[in-house]
Design a protein around this motif. Structure first.
Motif, PDB file in Angstrom:
ATOM      1  N   UNK A   1      32.804  37.010  29.639  1.00  0.00           N
ATOM      2  CA  UNK A   1      33.195  36.544  31.087  1.00  0.00           C
ATOM      3  C   UNK A   1      34.780  36.560  31.084  1.00  0.00           C
ATOM      4  N   UNK A   2      34.364  37.520  32.607  1.00  0.00           N
ATOM      5  CA  UNK A   2      36.416  38.419  32.577  1.00  0.00           C
ATOM      6  C   UNK A   2      37.095  37.408  33.242  1.00  0.00           C
ATOM      7  N   UNK A   3      38.467  37.666  33.424  1.00  0.00           N
ATOM      8  CA  UNK A   3      39.337  36.070  33.616  1.00  0.00           C
ATOM      9  C   UNK A   3      39.481  35.983  34.098  1.00  0.00           C
ATOM     10  N   UNK A   4      38.470  35.691  35.100  1.00  0.00           N
ATOM     11  CA  UNK A   4      39.214  35.193  36.523  1.00  0.00           C
ATOM     12  C   UNK A   4      37.150  33.773  36.475  1.00  0.00           C
ATOM     13  N   UNK A   5      36.602  33.778  35.561  1.00  0.00           N
ATOM     14  CA  UNK A   5      35.530  32.985  34.961  1.00  0.00           C
ATOM     15  C   UNK A   5      35.468  32.021  33.752  1.00  0.00           C
ATOM     16  N   UNK A   6      36.406  32.392  33.307  1.00  0.00           N
ATOM     17  CA  UNK A   6      36.688  32.176  32.342  1.00  0.00           C
ATOM     18  C   UNK A   6      37.931  30.749  32.678  1.00  0.00           C
ATOM     19  N   UNK A   7      38.810  31.770  33.764  1.00  0.00           N
ATOM     20  CA  UNK A   7      39.860  29.967  34.571  1.00  0.00           C
ATOM     21  C   UNK A   7      39.478  29.547  35.132  1.00  0.00           C
ATOM     22  N   UNK A   8      37.661  29.883  35.858  1.00  0.00           N
ATOM     23  CA  UNK A   8      37.306  28.444  36.822  1.00  0.00           C
ATOM     24  C   UNK A   8      36.653  27.648  35.471  1.00  0.00           C
ATOM     25  N   UNK A   9      36.149  28.632  34.646  1.00  0.00           N
ATOM     26  CA  UNK A   9      35.276  27.740  33.183  1.00  0.00           C
ATOM     27  C   UNK A   9      36.432  26.552  32.557  1.00  0.00           C
ATOM     28  N   UNK A  10      37.051  26.989  32.190  1.00  0.00           N
ATOM     29  CA  UNK A  10      38.384  26.524  31.947  1.00  0.00           C
ATOM     30  C   UNK A  10      38.609  24.785  32.386  1.00  0.00           C
ATOM     31  N   UNK A  11      39.000  25.143  33.863  1.00  0.00           N
ATOM     32  CA  UNK A  11      38.650  24.629  34.863  1.00  0.00           C
ATOM     33  C   UNK A  11      37.562  23.162  34.704  1.00  0.00           C
ATOM     34  N   UNK A 170      25.966  43.735  28.815  1.00  0.00           N
ATOM     35  CA  UNK A 170      27.483  43.228  29.573  1.00  0.00           C
ATOM     36  C   UNK A 170      27.220  43.206  31.142  1.00  0.00           C
ATOM     37  N   UNK A 171      27.151  41.884  31.620  1.00  0.00           N
ATOM     38  CA  UNK A 171      27.623  41.414  33.172  1.00  0.00           C
ATOM     39  C   UNK A 171      28.754  41.945  34.067  1.00  0.00           C
ATOM     40  N   UNK A 172      29.582  41.160  33.027  1.00  0.00           N
ATOM     41  CA  UNK A 172      30.791  41.155  33.827  1.00  0.00           C
ATOM     42  C   UNK A 172      32.205  41.969  32.823  1.00  0.00           C
ATOM     43  N   UNK A 173      32.675  42.631  33.467  1.00  0.00           N
ATOM     44  CA  UNK A 173      33.846  43.336  32.726  1.00  0.00           C
ATOM     45  C   UNK A 173      35.636  41.828  33.374  1.00  0.00           C
ATOM     46  N   UNK A 174      36.735  42.765  32.844  1.00  0.00           N
ATOM     47  CA  UNK A 174      37.720  42.395  33.482  1.00  0.00           C
ATOM     48  C   UNK A 174      37.686  43.805  34.220  1.00  0.00           C
ATOM     49  N   UNK A 175      37.351  45.340  34.514  1.00  0.00           N
ATOM     50  CA  UNK A 175      37.518  46.263  34.807  1.00  0.00           C
ATOM     51  C   UNK A 175      37.103  45.970  36.564  1.00  0.00           C
TER      52      UNK A 175
END
Length: 175
Positions: A1-11, A170-175
């Protein structure tokens, strides 16, 4: 997961910490009557749903039953065994059907979604990919869907599975 989705998952409200290898059911596309339903980025609670343990999955009735009705074992989804994934992925695709959404224990959002938006049935179809990930398409319908109609989606599940194969890397990238 990219940064945004990782943040969502952590919440996500979980009893355990997420790890890099934690499987997540991630929303790739959405549409619907409301404008907020037309972008996966606007989803309030479903951008990504972490699946860190069998206990957590068992507390999410729709996801638990989606996995089981797709013919999969929850343990296989959470921590795929590379030795058996290839054999399973060649045969595992199916449908998930809740013919009567109102009052169903599988759909928790009765008062906030099913009743106010007149959802009659829920249909899911998908399967296991060769890399151990699953894919699922879920339809919340304002019309009742019979089992006979739902079974016709098995063929579509196989066609979608084949069309996803080039995108496994790869589906998601941070780019």
């Amino acid at each position: 997961l990219g940064r945004e989705l990782r943040g969502f998952a952590e919440k996500f409200p979980l009893e355990m910490k997420l790890h890099k290898e934690t499987k997540c059911l991630t929303l790739l596309g959405t549409t619907g009557d409301n404008d907020a339903w037309k972008s996966r980025h606007d989803s309030k609670g479903h951008q990504t749903i972490p699946l860190p343990s069998e206990d957590v999955v068992n507390k999410i009735p729709m996801i638990r039953n989606l996995i089981k009705q797709l013919g999969l074992d929850i343990k296989t989804v959470i921590k795929p065994d590379p030795g058996i994934i290839q054999d399973l992925s060649e045969n595992t695709f199916n449908i998930f059907l809740v013919p009567e959404a109102a009052g169903s224990s599988y759909i928790l959002a009765q008062d906030t979604f099913v009743v106010p938006f007149n959802i009659k049935s829920v249909l899911g179809f998908g399967g296991l990919l060769p890399d151990g990930n699953i894919f699922a398409i879920i339809i919340f319908s304002k019309k009742t869907i019979s089992e006979a109609v739902a079974n016709q989606f098995k063929t579509l599940a196989l066609a979608i599975k084949i069309s996803l194969l080039p995108f496994l890397k790869k589906v998601f990238t941070d780019e």
